[in-house]
Design a protein around this motif. Structure first.
Motif, PDB file in Angstrom:
ATOM      1  N   PHE A 236      55.272   7.064  55.021  1.00 11.93           N
ATOM      2  CA  PHE A 236      56.153   6.433  54.057  1.00 11.93           C
ATOM      3  C   PHE A 236      56.214   4.670  54.173  1.00 11.93           C
ATOM      4  O   PHE A 236      56.413   3.968  53.385  1.00 11.93           O
ATOM      5  CB  PHE A 236      57.750   6.697  54.895  1.00 11.93           C
ATOM      6  CG  PHE A 236      57.970   8.095  54.602  1.00 11.93           C
ATOM      7  CD1 PHE A 236      58.820   8.477  53.599  1.00 11.93           C
ATOM      8  CD2 PHE A 236      57.771   8.936  55.572  1.00 11.93           C
ATOM      9  CE1 PHE A 236      59.286   9.695  53.308  1.00 11.93           C
ATOM     10  CE2 PHE A 236      58.185  10.465  55.262  1.00 11.93           C
ATOM     11  CZ  PHE A 236      58.909  10.698  54.322  1.00 11.93           C
ATOM     12  N   ILE A 237      55.533   4.248  55.109  1.00 16.38           N
ATOM     13  CA  ILE A 237      54.990   2.901  55.104  1.00 16.38           C
ATOM     14  C   ILE A 237      53.747   2.580  54.921  1.00 16.38           C
ATOM     15  O   ILE A 237      52.770   3.143  55.788  1.00 16.38           O
ATOM     16  CB  ILE A 237      55.344   2.372  56.595  1.00 16.38           C
ATOM     17  CG1 ILE A 237      57.201   2.558  56.999  1.00 16.38           C
ATOM     18  CG2 ILE A 237      55.322   0.878  56.564  1.00 16.38           C
ATOM     19  CD1 ILE A 237      57.436   1.946  58.251  1.00 16.38           C
TER      20      ILE A 237
ATOM     21  N   GLU B 198      58.862   0.549  47.773  1.00 15.65           N
ATOM     22  CA  GLU B 198      57.638   0.173  47.723  1.00 15.65           C
ATOM     23  C   GLU B 198      57.435  -0.242  46.215  1.00 15.65           C
ATOM     24  O   GLU B 198      57.696   0.499  45.471  1.00 15.65           O
ATOM     25  CB  GLU B 198      56.603   1.077  48.136  1.00 15.65           C
ATOM     26  CG  GLU B 198      55.186   0.912  47.954  1.00 15.65           C
ATOM     27  CD  GLU B 198      54.157   1.726  48.325  1.00 15.65           C
ATOM     28  OE1 GLU B 198      53.128   1.770  48.020  1.00 15.65           O
ATOM     29  OE2 GLU B 198      54.529   2.635  49.081  1.00 15.65           O
ATOM     30  N   ILE B 199      57.299  -1.745  45.941  1.00 15.23           N
ATOM     31  CA  ILE B 199      57.299  -2.025  44.526  1.00 15.23           C
ATOM     32  C   ILE B 199      55.611  -2.364  44.336  1.00 15.23           C
ATOM     33  O   ILE B 199      55.442  -3.380  44.958  1.00 15.23           O
ATOM     34  CB  ILE B 199      58.128  -3.278  44.513  1.00 15.23           C
ATOM     35  CG1 ILE B 199      59.496  -2.914  44.660  1.00 15.23           C
ATOM     36  CG2 ILE B 199      57.957  -3.833  42.788  1.00 15.23           C
ATOM     37  CD1 ILE B 199      60.585  -4.004  44.522  1.00 15.23           C
ATOM     38  N   PRO B 200      55.154  -1.797  43.384  1.00 16.39           N
ATOM     39  CA  PRO B 200      53.517  -2.267  43.188  1.00 16.39           C
ATOM     40  C   PRO B 200      53.683  -3.496  42.312  1.00 16.39           C
ATOM     41  O   PRO B 200      54.332  -3.972  41.739  1.00 16.39           O
ATOM     42  CB  PRO B 200      53.219  -1.137  42.291  1.00 16.39           C
ATOM     43  CG  PRO B 200      54.351  -0.459  41.658  1.00 16.39           C
ATOM     44  CD  PRO B 200      55.337  -0.635  42.662  1.00 16.39           C
ATOM     45  N   ILE B 201      52.820  -4.394  42.874  1.00 15.94           N
ATOM     46  CA  ILE B 201      52.580  -5.873  42.340  1.00 15.94           C
ATOM     47  C   ILE B 201      51.238  -5.910  41.581  1.00 15.94           C
ATOM     48  O   ILE B 201      50.233  -5.629  42.291  1.00 15.94           O
ATOM     49  CB  ILE B 201      52.614  -6.751  43.305  1.00 15.94           C
ATOM     50  CG1 ILE B 201      53.965  -6.800  44.098  1.00 15.94           C
ATOM     51  CG2 ILE B 201      52.310  -8.396  42.722  1.00 15.94           C
ATOM     52  CD1 ILE B 201      54.164  -7.827  45.251  1.00 15.94           C
TER      53      ILE B 201
END
Length: 283
Positions: free
Chosen positions: A28-29, A265-268
């Motif tokens: 999860f992390i 979790e936000i993809p950058i």
């Protein structure tokens, strides 16, 4: 999948440390600072030279307050020395400094697994746990620190703080009653009477007699579009919708956000849009 985050009676999300949950925490992390493992393709001497040099760079950044940079250096160092408890503990400290307690607990746990006799692993995890309000788990870790370092005054002070927090939580739980239930759980918006003089919009165009049906209309995605548009026009004219409907909206919004995960979790994107491209909107 099992969710490693649990919601307490104050609607705060914290990391659950049940063994079956913690064993799946890595799923999860995802740690952006982790690098591919190079240790299998290096000699022990070569891995130590590269890993310790990167650890020193991380230490310099940490001491200078550049915590994100320090995390990156420690991640590079761990690609050569993946089971080094000191590096894992140091990166946990860098994460604590930026309040990234989930990753701090992850690294501290790995440090403890790598070297159960290294007190800083327990100290870092206890610090992160305490910051998340998990006093019982933190107390267990600080007890281990005191066992390994009986004369450590700071660890004993932290242990005393944990003991106090546990006692306070037990006392609060003992006196918990219906009177302490959040108003949003006990208040019935439909109990607010709508005066005949109210000329504003109604969700279904008129006042409903069915209170359950009325409350259901305010669930996410169910509110009629016509009501929303009429309410917007009402606001533009410096008027307000009835407080009964406001209460429905606030209660529904609160319950909606309580059901959402507190960590996403936000993809950058690695690269931004070209500055001279007029067709690309800024992100």
């Amino acid at each position: 999948a099992t969710n490693p985050y649990q919601q307490d009676h104050n609607n705060q999300y914290t990391i659950c440390q049940h063994p079956s949950i913690m064993s799946k925490l890595d799923e999860f992390i995802k740690n952006a600072d982790d690098e591919p493992d190079h240790s299998a393709n290096e000699s022990l001497e070569e891995a130590e030279i590269k890993g310790l040099a990167l650890k020193d760079e991380g230490n310099k950044a940490l001491m200078a307050g550049r915590y994100t940079e320090a995390s990156h250096h420690y991640g590079m160092a761990l690609s050569h020395l993946p089971d080094n408890a000191i590096i894992l503990s140091n990166r946990a400290l860098a994460y604590i400094k930026v309040e990234n307690y989930g990753l701090a607990i992850q690294d501290a746990t790995h440090a403890i697994e790598a070297d159960p006799s290294y007190p800083k692993g327990y100290y870092r995890r206890g610090t992160a746990e305490f910051a998340l309000g998990r006093a019982k788990a933190a107390r267990k870790d600080f007890r281990n620190v005191c066992r390994l370092r009986p004369k450590d005054r700071d660890a004993r002070a932290k242990l005393a703080a944990c003991d106090k927090a546990v006692r306070e939580a037990a006392f609060a739980a003992a006196i918990l009653s219906d009177t302490s239930v959040p108003l949003s759980d006990s208040f019935k918006a439909e109990s607010v009477a709508i005066e005949k003089s109210y000329a504003g919009p109604h969700p279904m165009g008129e006042l409903l007699d069915d209170s359950e049906k009325e409350a259901a209309l305010f669930e996410p995605g169910r509110l009629p579009r016509e009501f929303v548009l009429q309410a917007v026009e009402y606001f533009k004219n410096q008027k307000v919708i009835h407080k009964r409907y406001v209460a429905h909206l606030l209660i529904a919004a609160k319950h909606y956000y309580e059901r959402q995960p507190s960590l996403l979790e936000i993809p950058i994107p690695k690269t931004g849009p070209l500055e001279d491209d007029p067709t690309v909107k800024p992100r």
